[in-house]
Design a protein around this motif. Structure first.
Motif, short mmCIF file in Angstrom:
data_model
loop_
_atom_site.label_atom_id
_atom_site.label_comp_id
_atom_site.label_asym_id
_atom_site.label_seq_id
_atom_site.Cartn_x
_atom_site.Cartn_y
_atom_site.Cartn_z
N HIS A 197 0.83 -1.21 0.00
CA HIS A 197 0.00 0.00 0.00
C HIS A 197 0.87 1.26 0.00
CE1 HIS A 197 -2.82 -2.97 1.78
NE2 HIS A 197 -3.64 -2.39 0.94
N PHE A 198 2.13 1.10 0.36
CA PHE A 198 3.04 2.25 0.43
C PHE A 198 3.82 2.43 -0.86
CE2 PHE A 198 2.33 0.63 4.73
CZ PHE A 198 1.74 1.76 5.28
N SER B 133 0.03 -9.97 0.36
CA SER B 133 -1.11 -9.77 1.26
C SER B 133 -1.34 -8.28 1.40
CB SER B 133 -0.83 -10.39 2.64
OG SER B 133 -1.88 -10.08 3.53
N MET B 134 -2.59 -7.85 1.13
CA MET B 134 -2.92 -6.44 1.21
C MET B 134 -4.28 -6.25 1.89
SD MET B 134 -1.65 -5.10 -2.54
CE MET B 134 -1.74 -3.35 -2.16
N ALA C 66 -6.73 2.07 -1.72
CA ALA C 66 -6.09 0.77 -1.45
C ALA C 66 -6.67 -0.30 -2.37
CB ALA C 66 -6.26 0.38 0.01
N ASN C 67 -7.98 -0.31 -2.54
CA ASN C 67 -8.59 -1.32 -3.41
C ASN C 67 -8.21 -1.10 -4.88
OD1 ASN C 67 -9.86 -3.11 -1.63
ND2 ASN C 67 -11.55 -1.67 -1.32
N LYS C 68 -8.00 0.14 -5.26
CA LYS C 68 -7.54 0.42 -6.64
C LYS C 68 -6.13 -0.14 -6.84
CE LYS C 68 -10.49 4.41 -7.40
NZ LYS C 68 -10.60 5.85 -7.45
N TRP D 204 -8.62 -9.10 3.83
CA TRP D 204 -7.33 -9.03 3.15
C TRP D 204 -7.45 -9.75 1.82
CZ3 TRP D 204 -7.63 -10.38 8.38
CH2 TRP D 204 -7.03 -9.49 9.27
N ARG D 205 -6.77 -9.24 0.83
CA ARG D 205 -6.62 -9.96 -0.44
C ARG D 205 -5.22 -10.56 -0.41
NH1 ARG D 205 -9.73 -8.92 -4.80
NH2 ARG D 205 -8.87 -10.93 -5.40
#
Length: 198
Positions: free
Chosen positions: A118-119, A143-144, A154-156, A188-189
């Protein structure tokens, strides 16, 4: 997250303040369990590189499973100082995931990106950058955290990374999870991939 969390100093402040202690909680354990079993069942426990390792929680979970060699890299030196690792099998290094380079001749059976992509502005580019650091048949575990709002940033990022790793000419998807913690109320995905070699 503090406004300085993009810097090593900002991350140090957060670790020293105990901001990330929740990662040790039971509701966080599911994703660590999945990653551990992925690495175990794909025979990838020989040399594991953990990007954004924090205080070494993945190491703590893999160690009883027989990990042979662990390299943890994190932006926050304070997190690495908290880590309790066996120096005979573990090496901790301060660094940035965008610029990290393995030592000469160092290759990994698995590379783990656990809640760190995410970063990155372009997670797919970061993951692709690490593919050459794998041994033959090496795997990459992703893992996100997935917020409830589908349109969230985040989902994008997740959608872009999943689209990139869906490219069968470059990646083989070995497993794909949507892990939901009803206790914690989060999703989490998770995905296990390996690069396609010519």
């Amino acid at each position: 997250m503090s406004k300085n969390a993009s810097t090593a100093e900002g991350w140090d402040e957060e670790y020293e303040a105990g901001r990330w202690a929740f990662l040790r909680s039971l509701p966080e354990s599911g994703r660590y369990g999945i990653i551990g079993m992925w690495l175990n069942l794909s025979n990838s426990m020989d040399e594991v590189l953990d990007i954004g390792c924090g205080e070494g929680l993945l190491y703590e979970r893999l160690q009883p499973m027989g990990i042979k060699r662990y390299v943890g890299m994190d932006l926050a030196p304070a997190a690495l100082e908290i880590a309790n690792v066996d120096p005979s099998i573990a090496s901790l290094r301060a660094g940035d995931m965008h610029t990290f380079e393995p030592q000469d001749g160092e290759r990994f059976s698995a590379i783990v990106f656990n809640e760190v992509l995410h970063f990155a502005e372009d997670p797919a580019a970061v993951v692709a950058r690490y593919a050459p650091f794998l041994k033959d048949d090496g795997v990459i575990a992703l893992s996100m955290y997935s917020p409830k709002r589908p349109e969230s940033g985040a989902n994008k990022l997740i959608a872009k990374l999943w689209e990139a790793t869906d490219d069968e000419s470059k990646w083989e998807v070995l497993d794909d999870y949507r892990l939901v913690s009803d206790k914690k109320g989060v999703t989490w995905r998770m995905r296990l991939v390996k690069p396609v070699t010519a």
